[in-house]
Design an enzyme around this catalytic site. Structure first.
Site, PDB file in Angstrom:
ATOM      1  N   HIS A   1     -13.244  44.157 122.296  1.00  0.00           N
ATOM      2  CA  HIS A   1     -12.054  44.576 123.032  1.00  0.00           C
ATOM      3  C   HIS A   1     -11.136  45.389 122.124  1.00  0.00           C
ATOM      4  O   HIS A   1     -10.336  44.802 121.398  1.00  0.00           O
ATOM      5  CB  HIS A   1     -11.307  43.353 123.569  1.00  0.00           C
ATOM      6  CG  HIS A   1     -11.994  42.703 124.719  1.00  0.00           C
ATOM      7  ND1 HIS A   1     -11.788  43.097 126.014  1.00  0.00           N
ATOM      8  CD2 HIS A   1     -12.932  41.729 124.764  1.00  0.00           C
ATOM      9  CE1 HIS A   1     -12.549  42.379 126.822  1.00  0.00           C
ATOM     10  NE2 HIS A   1     -13.262  41.538 126.086  1.00  0.00           N
TER      11      HIS A   1
ATOM     12  N   GLU B   1      -8.587  46.987 122.942  1.00  0.00           N
ATOM     13  CA  GLU B   1      -7.188  46.771 123.366  1.00  0.00           C
ATOM     14  C   GLU B   1      -6.642  45.438 122.868  1.00  0.00           C
ATOM     15  O   GLU B   1      -5.466  45.148 123.036  1.00  0.00           O
ATOM     16  CB  GLU B   1      -7.090  46.887 124.890  1.00  0.00           C
ATOM     17  CG  GLU B   1      -7.516  45.665 125.702  1.00  0.00           C
ATOM     18  CD  GLU B   1      -9.042  45.477 125.828  1.00  0.00           C
ATOM     19  OE1 GLU B   1      -9.805  46.161 125.111  1.00  0.00           O
ATOM     20  OE2 GLU B   1      -9.448  44.624 126.649  1.00  0.00           O
TER      21      GLU B   1
ATOM     22  N   CYS C   1     -16.584  45.760 127.085  1.00  0.00           N
ATOM     23  CA  CYS C   1     -17.091  44.406 127.350  1.00  0.00           C
ATOM     24  C   CYS C   1     -18.023  44.408 128.566  1.00  0.00           C
ATOM     25  O   CYS C   1     -19.079  45.036 128.531  1.00  0.00           O
ATOM     26  CB  CYS C   1     -15.933  43.420 127.497  1.00  0.00           C
ATOM     27  SG  CYS C   1     -16.440  41.695 127.359  1.00  0.00           S
TER      28      CYS C   1
END
Lengths: 209, 262
Positions: free
Chosen positions: A190, A192, A84
């Protein structure tokens, strides 16, 4: 085999914990790096990021991470993943809140999303399909038909060198959402936060040599 | 193509057993009449397995501010939840933002503090980015059809209309609007699509619509009629014989772009 140590750069902003748990979930050893010298003891580096570009690059400078990153990544060739804002700071320059100089690892500028259709909102928030424009070990094992990743951003990277672009996503226009240059990788989404498919990308990153 | 989002909303309160207090998951009806329905972290994991797109965790007992036990629960959830988490309830300061973001939250929902000091929106937006600032708007509609924003968990009426406040929140740096009709909360009678559509037409940030989902078709109404970017529901997923996967299939059948499987 000894688990690889993945250093996650902590510059006091954003959600590091999810990246930390995601790295551990795929079998590596996550290490939060609060000091530049911590980078010496890690195999790979993750540069996460949430927040404003100017504050991010300023903090990286203040804490001495800019020199340490250039040494570890550019001189020593350690593999790094920007996530990001961590991707955006790798650009030459950003136009978020004035003009700011980034790390300059990619010949790219960071500009505000400006989708022509009114129905497309800014920030770009949610799950969007990612298209890989070339074979990449980063996306290995991720089927293109279900490659929805989670995005949340208002700015995006525009590369001058098309060769640096690894993946795109359509949001009114095709925007660059993954880049690669030698040992440097970065994604706008993202991983994650993208459930199983995101963990797969992190696992692929960890496996890189 | 950006997918529409399905967001389970987990409402959290404290329950005291003798000298021990623990956090429990509850449902509400028009912001009162809470019913305990389970454990927040266990339920969050179930929603992850069922491919919810995001989670919203709201602390209903945070009238005195952010609570330590709530932060501890968030930290535990974040160990195993790899999807975006929005948290809210009693958030008043920049320090609250820092604590929550460093304990697993991705986005922070602010409500009362934003109305009391609209400059707070700008302050946190400048530091953490608009994308992590969700302005939550709770409103009630009177018999004349006039809607007003209520704060303090639906206890205090303000002079704002939801539309005017949504526009102002965007102007001050909000990244998303979470719009909830208190009248419909927990009633399963369907979303208030009229007001949501007007707001979605007048702001350029995403609108998450909430309050009243009782059927899969209500989600479809929210996406098609109100043009909501996301629909959030608490009671629907807690009580109905429904889960995000089944709901998603119904939404897909209505030709709405939604994530199916990974």
């Amino acid at each position: 085999m000894v688990a690889k140590v993945i250093g996650i750069i902590d510059y006091g902003m954003g959600n590091l914990l999810s990246v930390y748990h995601a790295v551990n979930a795929v079998g590596a050893h996550a290490k939060i790096c609060q000091n530049p010298e911590d980078l010496n003891a890690v195999d790979h580096i993750i540069l996460p990021g949430v927040g404003a570009f100017s504050q991010c690059i300023r903090t990286l400078h203040e804490k001495g991470f800019v020199e340490a990153l250039n040494e570890s990544v550019i001189q020593k060739g350690k593999v790094i993943l920007g996530i990001c804002l961590g991707m955006q700071v790798m650009a030459r320059t950003s136009h978020e809140g004035g003009n700011h100089t980034g790390l300059g690892w990619f010949d790219a500028e960071v500009v505000k999303l400006a989708p022509s259709e009114k129905a497309l909102r800014v920030p770009h928030v949610g799950w969007n399909k990612v298209t890989y424009t070339k074979d990449s070990r980063l996306f290995s094992g991720v089927s293109t038909s279900v490659a929805d990743f989670y995005f949340v951003h208002s700015y995006h990277m525009k590369c001058a060198m098309q060769d640096d672009v690894l993946a795109t996503c359509n949001y009114g226009e095709d925007i660059t959402v993954a880049v690669k240059k030698d040992n440097i990788f970065a994604v706008q989404f993202h991983p994650e936060k993208s459930q199983d498919i995101g963990l797969k990308v992190i696992e692929n990153f960890i496996k890189l040599d | 193509m950006l997918k529409r989002r399905l967001i389970p909303k987990l409402l959290i309160k404290s329950k005291v057993f003798g000298r021990v207090s623990r956090l429990v998951l509850v449902t509400t009806h028009q912001y009162s009449d809470t019913i305990e329905v389970g454990d927040p972290v266990s339920q969050a994991k179930i929603y992850q397995a069922q491919m919810a797109d995001e989670l919203i965790l709201l602390d209903l007992d945070a009238s005195d501010g952010l609570r330590e036990e709530f932060v501890a629960m968030l930290r535990k959830a974040a160990e195993e939840i790899f999807m975006p988490i929005t948290v809210g309830g009693g958030i008043k300061t920049v320090e609250d933002f820092r604590v929550l973001l460093s304990n697993g939250a991705d986005k922070i929902s602010i409500n009362t503090a934003a109305v009391e000091d609209p400059e707070f929106i700008r302050q946190v937006s400048d530091i953490y980015g608009a994308q992590c600032v969700v302005v939550s708007i709770d409103y009630r509609t009177n018999d004349e059809g006039e809607s007003s924003v209520w704060i303090n968990g639906g206890k205090v009426k303000t002079d704002w209309t939801p539309l005017a406040w949504a526009i102002e929140a965007e102007r001050r740096g909000a990244g998303e609007i979470l719009l909830t009709s208190i009248d419909r909360d927990g009633t399963s009678s369907g979303l208030d699509v009229e007001l949501a559509r007007t707001i979605a037409e007048n702001v350029s940030i995403p609108v998450i619509l909430s309050g009243g989902c009782g059927l899969s078709s209500h989600f479809i109404d929210g996406f098609q009629q109100a043009n909501a970017a996301a629909v959030a529901a608490g009671t629907f997923f807690c009580f109905k014989d429904q889960n995000p996967m089944q709901t998603r299939a119904h939404i897909k059948n209505a030709n709405i772009q939604i994530r199916l499987q990974s």
